[in-house]
Motif scaffolding. Structure first.
Motif, PDB file in Angstrom:
ATOM      1  N   GLY A  30       2.431 -38.609  -4.343  1.00 35.98           N
ATOM      2  CA  GLY A  30       3.868 -38.991  -3.853  1.00 35.98           C
ATOM      3  C   GLY A  30       3.820 -39.361  -2.409  1.00 35.98           C
ATOM      4  N   ILE A  31       5.103 -39.131  -1.991  1.00 36.12           N
ATOM      5  CA  ILE A  31       5.319 -39.410  -0.478  1.00 36.12           C
ATOM      6  C   ILE A  31       5.752 -38.164   0.137  1.00 36.12           C
ATOM      7  CG2 ILE A  31       6.560 -40.896   1.270  1.00 36.12           C
ATOM      8  CD1 ILE A  31       6.631 -42.872  -0.838  1.00 36.12           C
ATOM      9  N   ASN A  32       4.884 -37.415   1.002  1.00 34.15           N
ATOM     10  CA  ASN A  32       5.000 -36.190   1.438  1.00 34.15           C
ATOM     11  C   ASN A  32       5.652 -36.179   2.941  1.00 34.15           C
ATOM     12  OD1 ASN A  32       3.842 -34.538  -0.929  1.00 34.15           O
ATOM     13  ND2 ASN A  32       2.020 -36.042  -0.054  1.00 34.15           N
ATOM     14  N   ALA A  33       6.292 -35.145   3.400  1.00 35.31           N
ATOM     15  CA  ALA A  33       6.475 -34.808   4.595  1.00 35.31           C
ATOM     16  C   ALA A  33       5.372 -34.893   5.406  1.00 35.31           C
ATOM     17  CB  ALA A  33       7.405 -33.505   4.790  1.00 35.31           C
ATOM     18  N   GLY A  53       9.623 -37.603   3.399  1.00 34.01           N
ATOM     19  CA  GLY A  53       9.129 -38.839   2.487  1.00 34.01           C
ATOM     20  C   GLY A  53      10.430 -40.042   2.678  1.00 34.01           C
ATOM     21  N   GLY A  54      11.657 -39.566   2.597  1.00 28.87           N
ATOM     22  CA  GLY A  54      12.621 -40.476   2.436  1.00 28.87           C
ATOM     23  C   GLY A  54      13.048 -41.012   4.059  1.00 28.87           C
ATOM     24  N   ASN A  96       0.077 -33.393  10.563  1.00 26.68           N
ATOM     25  CA  ASN A  96       0.306 -32.285   9.543  1.00 26.68           C
ATOM     26  C   ASN A  96       0.835 -33.115   8.340  1.00 26.68           C
ATOM     27  OD1 ASN A  96       2.752 -30.725   8.254  1.00 26.68           O
ATOM     28  ND2 ASN A  96       0.971 -29.380   8.542  1.00 26.68           N
ATOM     29  N   LEU A  97       0.519 -32.732   7.209  1.00 25.85           N
ATOM     30  CA  LEU A  97       1.156 -33.088   5.884  1.00 25.85           C
ATOM     31  C   LEU A  97       1.184 -32.163   5.316  1.00 25.85           C
ATOM     32  CD1 LEU A  97      -0.302 -36.202   3.949  1.00 25.85           C
ATOM     33  CD2 LEU A  97       0.124 -33.739   2.736  1.00 25.85           C
ATOM     34  N   PHE A  98       2.488 -31.843   4.495  1.00 24.93           N
ATOM     35  CA  PHE A  98       2.900 -30.896   3.776  1.00 24.93           C
ATOM     36  C   PHE A  98       2.970 -31.332   2.165  1.00 24.93           C
ATOM     37  CE2 PHE A  98       4.558 -26.804   2.871  1.00 24.93           C
ATOM     38  CZ  PHE A  98       5.652 -26.685   2.105  1.00 24.93           C
ATOM     39  N   GLN A  99       2.214 -30.787   1.395  1.00 25.41           N
ATOM     40  CA  GLN A  99       2.193 -31.273   0.080  1.00 25.41           C
ATOM     41  C   GLN A  99       2.186 -29.892  -1.058  1.00 25.41           C
ATOM     42  OE1 GLN A  99       0.136 -34.770  -1.933  1.00 25.41           O
ATOM     43  NE2 GLN A  99      -1.553 -33.320  -1.983  1.00 25.41           N
ATOM     44  N   LYS A 100       2.935 -29.808  -1.840  1.00 23.84           N
ATOM     45  CA  LYS A 100       2.836 -28.926  -2.780  1.00 23.84           C
ATOM     46  C   LYS A 100       2.843 -27.380  -2.221  1.00 23.84           C
ATOM     47  CE  LYS A 100       1.332 -31.726  -6.799  1.00 23.84           C
ATOM     48  NZ  LYS A 100       0.470 -31.964  -7.818  1.00 23.84           N
ATOM     49  N   GLY A 101       3.455 -27.307  -1.147  1.00 20.45           N
ATOM     50  CA  GLY A 101       3.620 -25.884  -0.595  1.00 20.45           C
ATOM     51  C   GLY A 101       2.282 -25.459   0.233  1.00 20.45           C
ATOM     52  N   VAL A 102       1.522 -26.291   0.322  1.00 20.71           N
ATOM     53  CA  VAL A 102       0.101 -26.301   1.402  1.00 20.71           C
ATOM     54  C   VAL A 102       0.465 -27.294   2.632  1.00 20.71           C
ATOM     55  CG1 VAL A 102      -2.156 -26.478   1.539  1.00 20.71           C
ATOM     56  CG2 VAL A 102      -1.134 -25.843  -0.739  1.00 20.71           C
ATOM     57  N   ASN A 103       0.135 -26.653   3.795  1.00 20.31           N
ATOM     58  CA  ASN A 103      -0.068 -27.521   5.028  1.00 20.31           C
ATOM     59  C   ASN A 103      -1.444 -27.820   5.301  1.00 20.31           C
ATOM     60  OD1 ASN A 103       2.496 -27.559   6.675  1.00 20.31           O
ATOM     61  ND2 ASN A 103       2.437 -25.362   6.267  1.00 20.31           N
ATOM     62  N   TYR A 104      -1.696 -29.284   5.439  1.00 21.62           N
ATOM     63  CA  TYR A 104      -2.952 -29.841   5.915  1.00 21.62           C
ATOM     64  C   TYR A 104      -2.723 -30.205   7.269  1.00 21.62           C
ATOM     65  CZ  TYR A 104      -3.587 -29.680   0.842  1.00 21.62           C
ATOM     66  OH  TYR A 104      -3.839 -29.445  -0.534  1.00 21.62           O
ATOM     67  N   TRP A 105      -4.048 -30.137   7.998  1.00 18.77           N
ATOM     68  CA  TRP A 105      -4.126 -30.475   9.509  1.00 18.77           C
ATOM     69  C   TRP A 105      -5.156 -31.311   9.645  1.00 18.77           C
ATOM     70  CZ3 TRP A 105      -0.153 -28.617  12.428  1.00 18.77           C
ATOM     71  CH2 TRP A 105       0.585 -27.792  11.910  1.00 18.77           C
TER      72      TRP A 105
END
Length: 115
Positions: A30-33, A53-54, A96-105
């Motif tokens: 999907g389109i994540n924050a 995402g919006g 940063n990408l936030f997906q399904k409760g996980v922060n990726y850097w």
């Protein structure tokens, strides 16, 4: 796994501009924050700008009116246009990408504002 690759950092004089890019790849659903953070020497990492995402955006007070965050959902890429840069903007900037409760850097890109 999600990979974030940043580009666009460098050395710029006060008052100058830079554009950072961050391309996301891997297991993206999907389109994540997404957002940009920065960390200066001896300081904590802080939020610079974020975009949902919006397309809703949020900025740190210190960069409002100077920085603009945007995204290209088709390319899973987020951008940070930085104008009127100041020496106090000097830091390592992290995507940063936030997906399904996980922060990726991302690995970070250095931005140095100096004459």
């Amino acid at each position: 796994q999600v990979q974030l690759v940043e580009s666009g950092g460098g050395l710029v004089q006060p008052g100058g501009s830079l554009r950072l890019s961050c391309a996301a790849s891997g297991s993206i659903f999907g389109i994540n924050a997404m957002g940009w953070y920065r960390q200066a020497p001896g300081k904590q990492r802080e939020l610079v700008a974020a975009i949902t995402g919006g397309g809703y955006t949020n900025y740190a007070n210190s960069v409002k009116g100077r920085f603009t965050i945007s995204r290209d959902n088709a390319k899973n890429t987020v951008y940070l246009q930085m104008n009127s840069l100041k020496p106090e903007d000097t830091a390592v900037y992290y995507c940063n990408l936030f997906q399904k409760g996980v922060n990726y850097w991302g690995q970070g890109t250095q931005v140095t504002v100096s004459s």
